[in-house]
Scaffold this motif. Structure first.
Motif, PDB file in Angstrom:
ATOM      1  N   GLY A 181       0.827  -1.203   0.000  1.00  0.00           N
ATOM      2  CA  GLY A 181       0.000   0.000   0.000  1.00  0.00           C
ATOM      3  C   GLY A 181       0.862   1.253   0.000  1.00  0.00           C
ATOM      4  N   HIS A 234      -1.567  -2.952   5.315  1.00  0.00           N
ATOM      5  CA  HIS A 234      -1.400  -1.613   4.737  1.00  0.00           C
ATOM      6  C   HIS A 234      -0.309  -0.850   5.496  1.00  0.00           C
ATOM      7  CE1 HIS A 234      -2.212   2.274   3.013  1.00  0.00           C
ATOM      8  NE2 HIS A 234      -3.217   1.797   2.297  1.00  0.00           N
ATOM      9  N   ARG A 316      -7.380  -1.419   7.385  1.00  0.00           N
ATOM     10  CA  ARG A 316      -7.529  -1.256   5.929  1.00  0.00           C
ATOM     11  C   ARG A 316      -7.621  -2.605   5.228  1.00  0.00           C
ATOM     12  NH1 ARG A 316      -4.900   2.755   8.655  1.00  0.00           N
ATOM     13  NH2 ARG A 316      -5.123   4.872   7.845  1.00  0.00           N
ATOM     14  N   ASP A 320      -8.265  -1.509  -0.189  1.00  0.00           N
ATOM     15  CA  ASP A 320      -7.578  -0.247   0.142  1.00  0.00           C
ATOM     16  C   ASP A 320      -6.096  -0.349  -0.244  1.00  0.00           C
ATOM     17  OD1 ASP A 320      -9.911   0.698   1.420  1.00  0.00           O
ATOM     18  OD2 ASP A 320      -9.275  -0.070   3.378  1.00  0.00           O
ATOM     19  N   MET A 321      -5.487  -1.491   0.080  1.00  0.00           N
ATOM     20  CA  MET A 321      -4.045  -1.666  -0.181  1.00  0.00           C
ATOM     21  C   MET A 321      -3.776  -1.554  -1.679  1.00  0.00           C
ATOM     22  SD  MET A 321      -3.290  -4.864   2.394  1.00  0.00           S
ATOM     23  CE  MET A 321      -4.398  -5.102   3.793  1.00  0.00           C
TER      24      MET A 321
END
Ligand code: UD1
Length: 339
Positions: A181, A234, A316, A320-321
């Motif tokens: 991330g 993340h 997360r 999201d990552m």
């Protein structure tokens, strides 16, 4: 607190610096820029709203390191600096032992000389070795399969021995699982030195058109889809774990505390490939390959200890990552500029 962040221009160090500053700490980065670019500093200034102090120093040089500590008055050290490429460590073991152990010895020597007691160490889940069961717990035995991994095991041992001799030290051994991330701004992210070894930077470079395809290292693992599973975390959650660990150190009774930083949830190579293709809207061509030497089928954390003792939990998701990695890579296709 006034904190020395060694390797603060690197991937994890830079993200942690932003959060330390946001939490009200004063940061001084020490880096030799051997594996990172100076352009990181401008991005950090943008994210922190003010320049971040940086000292260009070779921390394996004991005198230079002592001088740094004598000139500044640090209250804590976060130690990210070190070499981290597994394959390179197999080819260059002496360089890995000299550099990674030398850096830490020199920093600890300067801490002792100037009375700095708090130390947060970048360790790795690699210290659980080849035969650990999952989920991995902090009280499991440590081992390694390559010189890089041994430098982590050895540095942990050095820190435990030092804390026995100096029980007023407060040391955090943070065992990272697989950090991926980038900062959601897309301004800072992972900019590997040379050809990446790790899965996420490879996916990002393939999606952006810098590489053609991904070798799937092993389709015959005893996992649901036959590819190996890891605990991807993340980097923003990881950075928050450092801030939490530093806060906790002041009130710890033990001189040395070990915490896994992971999500506790495994993701397979194929699952990550699919998630990245989705986030980027690009096709990721893959080709089946043999297992990579030293790889294990599954590695994921039991993160309970960090949750209970630090109040820290990764929040997360894999989406999201991938989205944040893609934002970073697509706005910086070749990483940071050289200047
Ligand atoms: C690796 C290191 C570990 C180190 C960590 C640092 C090895 C054996 N382990 O962890 O010691 O602490 O990086 O970030 O190198 N994969 C592919 N194709 C690729 C690259 C990777 O299929 O081209 C697979 C791997 O086989 C593995 C997964 O992707 O199953 C994750 O690989 P990677 O990102 O390199 O991390 P680790 O091997 O878990």
């Amino acid at each position: 607190m006034r904190i020395l962040v060694t390797g603060g221009s690197g991937y994890i160090g830079s993200h942690t610096t932003v959060q330390l500053v946001a939490a009200g700490h004063e940061v001084v980065i020490a880096d030799d820029f051997s594996r990172s670019k100076r352009a990181v500093l401008g991005r950090l200034e943008e994210l922190c709203g003010a320049p971040v102090a940086c000292r260009v120093v070779d921390l394996t040089d004991r005198e230079a390191t002592r001088e740094l500590f004598e000139q500044e008055s640090f209250e804590a050290v976060m130690h990210f600096a070190g070499l981290k490429a597994v394959g390179e460590s197999v080819a260059l073991p002496l360089e890995y032992y000299t550099n990674n152990l030398g850096l830490t010895l020199s920093v600890l020597d300067a801490m002792r000389a100037t009375g700095v007691k708090k130390f947060v160490f970048s360790s790795s889940a690699t210290v659980y070795g080849e035969h650990a069961s999952v989920p991995m717990r902090e009280d499991m035995p440590t081992s390694a399969t390559n010189p890089y991994g041994w430098t982590k095991v050895m540095q942990e041992q050095m820190l435990r021995d030092l804390a026995t001799a100096a029980p007023d030290m407060r040391v955090a051994l943070l065992r990272y699982f697989n950090p991926v991330g980038a900062h959601p701004s897309g301004l800072i992210g992972e900019d590997p030195h040379g050809v990446p070894n790790n899965l996420m930077p490879l996916l990002a470079q393939i999606a952006v058109g810098q590489r053609n395809r991904l070798n799937l290292f092993g389709r015959d693992y005893p996992t649901p889809d036959g590819t190996a599973r890891r605990d991807y975390l993340h980097v923003e959650d990881l950075a928050a774990g450092h801030v939490a660990a530093l806060d906790a150190l002041s009130s710890r009774e033990e001189a040395v505390s070990t915490w896994n930083l992971g999500t506790g949830t495994p993701t397979s190579v194929l699952e990550l490939v699919a998630a990245f293709a989705e986030a980027s809207g690009r096709v990721i061509p893959t080709v089946d390959s043999a297992r990579r030497a030293g790889d294990i089928a599954e590695s994921y954390a039991d993160p309970t200890k960090a949750q209970t003792e630090l109040g820290w939990k990764a929040t997360r998701t894999i989406q999201d990552m991938c989205a944040d990695t893609w934002r970073w890579q697509s706005s910086n296709p070749t990483g940071y500029p050289d200047a």
